[in-house]
Design a protein around this motif. Structure first.
Motif, mmCIF file in Angstrom:
data_model
loop_
_atom_site.group_PDB
_atom_site.id
_atom_site.type_symbol
_atom_site.label_atom_id
_atom_site.label_comp_id
_atom_site.label_asym_id
_atom_site.label_seq_id
_atom_site.Cartn_x
_atom_site.Cartn_y
_atom_site.Cartn_z
ATOM 1 N N THR A 36 4.393 -70.960 -19.556
ATOM 2 C CA THR A 36 5.495 -71.555 -18.805
ATOM 3 C C THR A 36 6.753 -70.728 -19.007
ATOM 4 O OG1 THR A 36 4.565 -73.788 -19.059
ATOM 5 C CG2 THR A 36 6.894 -73.621 -18.466
ATOM 6 N N ASN A 96 7.334 -71.665 -11.875
ATOM 7 C CA ASN A 96 6.436 -72.418 -12.746
ATOM 8 C C ASN A 96 5.457 -73.305 -11.987
ATOM 9 O OD1 ASN A 96 7.061 -71.514 -15.349
ATOM 10 N ND2 ASN A 96 8.898 -72.802 -15.441
ATOM 11 N N TYR A 98 3.415 -72.053 -10.006
ATOM 12 C CA TYR A 98 2.227 -71.199 -9.965
ATOM 13 C C TYR A 98 1.559 -71.237 -11.340
ATOM 14 C CZ TYR A 98 4.110 -69.319 -5.621
ATOM 15 O OH TYR A 98 4.590 -69.192 -4.351
ATOM 16 N N HIS A 100 0.490 -69.718 -14.465
ATOM 17 C CA HIS A 100 0.712 -68.526 -15.275
ATOM 18 C C HIS A 100 -0.164 -68.578 -16.528
ATOM 19 C CE1 HIS A 100 4.619 -67.217 -13.339
ATOM 20 N NE2 HIS A 100 4.556 -68.483 -12.934
ATOM 21 N N THR A 102 -1.326 -65.969 -20.213
ATOM 22 C CA THR A 102 -1.272 -64.727 -20.971
ATOM 23 C C THR A 102 -2.618 -64.513 -21.631
ATOM 24 O OG1 THR A 102 -0.437 -65.809 -22.988
ATOM 25 C CG2 THR A 102 1.194 -64.896 -21.440
ATOM 26 N N HIS A 111 0.657 -60.800 -19.170
ATOM 27 C CA HIS A 111 1.000 -61.983 -18.385
ATOM 28 C C HIS A 111 0.425 -61.837 -16.976
ATOM 29 C CE1 HIS A 111 3.794 -63.449 -15.180
ATOM 30 N NE2 HIS A 111 3.538 -64.599 -15.780
ATOM 31 N N TYR A 112 -0.063 -62.949 -16.440
ATOM 32 C CA TYR A 112 -0.579 -62.889 -15.064
ATOM 33 C C TYR A 112 -0.553 -64.272 -14.429
ATOM 34 C CZ TYR A 112 -4.966 -64.508 -17.277
ATOM 35 O OH TYR A 112 -5.907 -65.216 -17.999
ATOM 36 N N ILE A 113 -0.440 -64.275 -13.121
ATOM 37 C CA ILE A 113 -0.641 -65.479 -12.307
ATOM 38 C C ILE A 113 -2.076 -65.454 -11.803
ATOM 39 C CG2 ILE A 113 -0.047 -66.552 -10.094
ATOM 40 C CD1 ILE A 113 2.834 -65.696 -10.569
ATOM 41 N N SER A 165 1.621 -58.780 -14.699
ATOM 42 C CA SER A 165 2.822 -57.991 -14.972
ATOM 43 C C SER A 165 2.398 -56.728 -15.700
ATOM 44 C CB SER A 165 3.802 -58.779 -15.845
ATOM 45 O OG SER A 165 4.314 -59.905 -15.156
#
Length: 416
Positions: A36, A96, A98, A100, A102, A111-113, A165
């Motif tokens: 988050t 937030n 979406y 997310h 790690t 980090h990624y969605i 990212s």
């Protein structure tokens, strides 16, 4: 004020669904955790710094506009908006919505969605950003790509979307000193195949992300079964070089090549600085949000279609300020800048072909800062699709999201 990001989220607002790929429990070794964003406390100080910063009342050399870099009047407009209409809490709340995550891959926090489609047969697609962008660049694409759409031939298509990212950007930890974009390609392949469990997937990369995406396309041909780009990791040829190659440009190409020439002759000062002295500019602007806006935000204006804000363009004040705020609040300006010094030769001078039969698609946008005609693109991969767009620039997911989504949907036609 309602932003484009909020509109995208409002349309999404669905729990991640299942695709034809089985849901996989991430291996414990990767320590996958939901994530988050919570940067509101830092944002208060950021706005205070922006308010306290002072720009000249008037240009030292009036009438030049952006001829020699950032336009003072436009920077003053953005500074004013940052301290009045822009609201980080609203942006953060939208981000937030979406999903997310790690994961720890080779010792780096990535980090990624990860937004899955609810439709059967969805294609896993990883979207890889460059500089001065971030995962924010692709948020407007999530809803249309995860929703069922149609290809140009009428075939149904949707995607499971993964937006990481890059190491050193936003919430991904900085990599070791000698880390290359090819190393990033390796860990992003691990993300797709071992963390998320996909046997095959597609990739899109832009700017530095094209180096990562093309490396994945080239080095992991069993896993990457389709790739799409608007940039390729090879230095674009100048007009005389194209002539020597026997390549004749049409009107579109003649226009696009002049932008390339202008960029190569008057628009690469930032590149030399970041490639040779990233710590100098990094330290100078580390605690200077307005400075970061001038250094990076000006690129959104210079590299985008000058008709920004029309024809569906999402290159606007809120999106520019959200991007710069993310860099400042995550203290990632220096580590992101170091990507240039770590990858000084990442764009090759000799065009070589990737050893894969996987299809490759390419989208050209008229106001992008680089240009490669289709004769060049066909040399570096199994080109099955090449399309030129009269509207758009360096950030197609913001410049021209509607046509860009249409191009990405064509992956379905060739995915194998």
């Amino acid at each position: 004020m309602t932003t484009s990001v909020e509109l995208s989220v409002a349309a999404l607002s669905l729990d991640p669904g299942q695709s034809d790929a089985e849901a996989h429990t991430p291996p414990i070794a990767f320590e996958v955790k939901p994530f988050t964003i919570d940067l509101s406390t830092r944002a208060t100080r950021m706005i205070s710094l922006v308010k306290a910063a002072q720009l000249p009342d008037k240009p030292a050399f009036p009438g030049l506009g952006s001829t020699f870099g950032a336009d003072l009047d436009k920077m003053k407009e953005l500074q004013s908006a940052w301290t009045t209409t822009f609201n980080w809490s609203t942006q953060q709340e939208a981000m937030n919505k979406y999903p997310h995550f790690t994961a720890i891959i080779e010792g780096l926090t990535i980090h990624y969605i990860y937004q899955k489609s609810k439709n059967h047969g969805a294609i896993p697609l990883i979207l890889i950003h460059g500089w001065p962008a971030s995962f924010l660049q692709f948020l407007p694409l999530v809803e249309p790509l995860t929703t069922m759409g149609k290809t140009s031939t009428g075939a149904s298509v949707s995607f499971d979307i993964v937006i990481p990212s890059l190491p050193g950007f936003a919430f991904s930890s900085p990599p070791p000193v000698k880390w290359t974009l090819q190393d990033t390609a390796r860990i992003f392949d691990i993300l797709m195949t071992k963390v998320l469990g996909y046997k095959t997937h597609a990739v899109f990369g832009t700017d530095f992300g094209c180096v990562v995406g093309y490396s994945m396309y080239s080095k992991f041909p069993t896993n990457v079964r389709s790739a799409s780009f608007d940039y390729i990791p090879f230095i674009a040829l100048m007009p005389d070089q194209l002539t020597a190659e026997g390549i004749v440009l049409d009107d579109y190409g003649k226009f696009a090549i002049q932008i390339l020439v202008k960029t190569a002759t008057t628009g690469i000062g930032y590149y030399y600085e970041q490639s040779t002295e990233p710590n100098t500019i990094g330290l100078a602007l580390f605690d200077n949000p307005l400075g970061q806006l001038i250094w990076m935000g000006s690129k959104y204006l210079l590299w985008s279609d000058p008709r920004a804000g029309t024809n569906g363009s999402l290159v606007n004040t809120d999106n520019i300020l959200a991007s710069i705020s993310l860099y400042f609040l995550t203290e990632s300006f220096i580590s992101a800048t170091f990507t240039y010094a770590q990858n000084a030769t990442s764009f090759g001078t000799v065009y070589t072909r990737a050893p894969t039969d996987a299809p490759m698609l390419f989208s050209s946008f008229k106001f992008n800062n680089q240009y490669w005609p289709k004769e060049i693109i066909s040399r570096v991969g199994n080109m099955v699709f090449y399309k030129e767009h009269d509207f758009g620039g360096h950030f197609p997911s913001l410049d021209n999201p509607t046509e860009f989504v249409d191009d990405l949907r064509e992956i379905r036609t060739f995915f194998k």
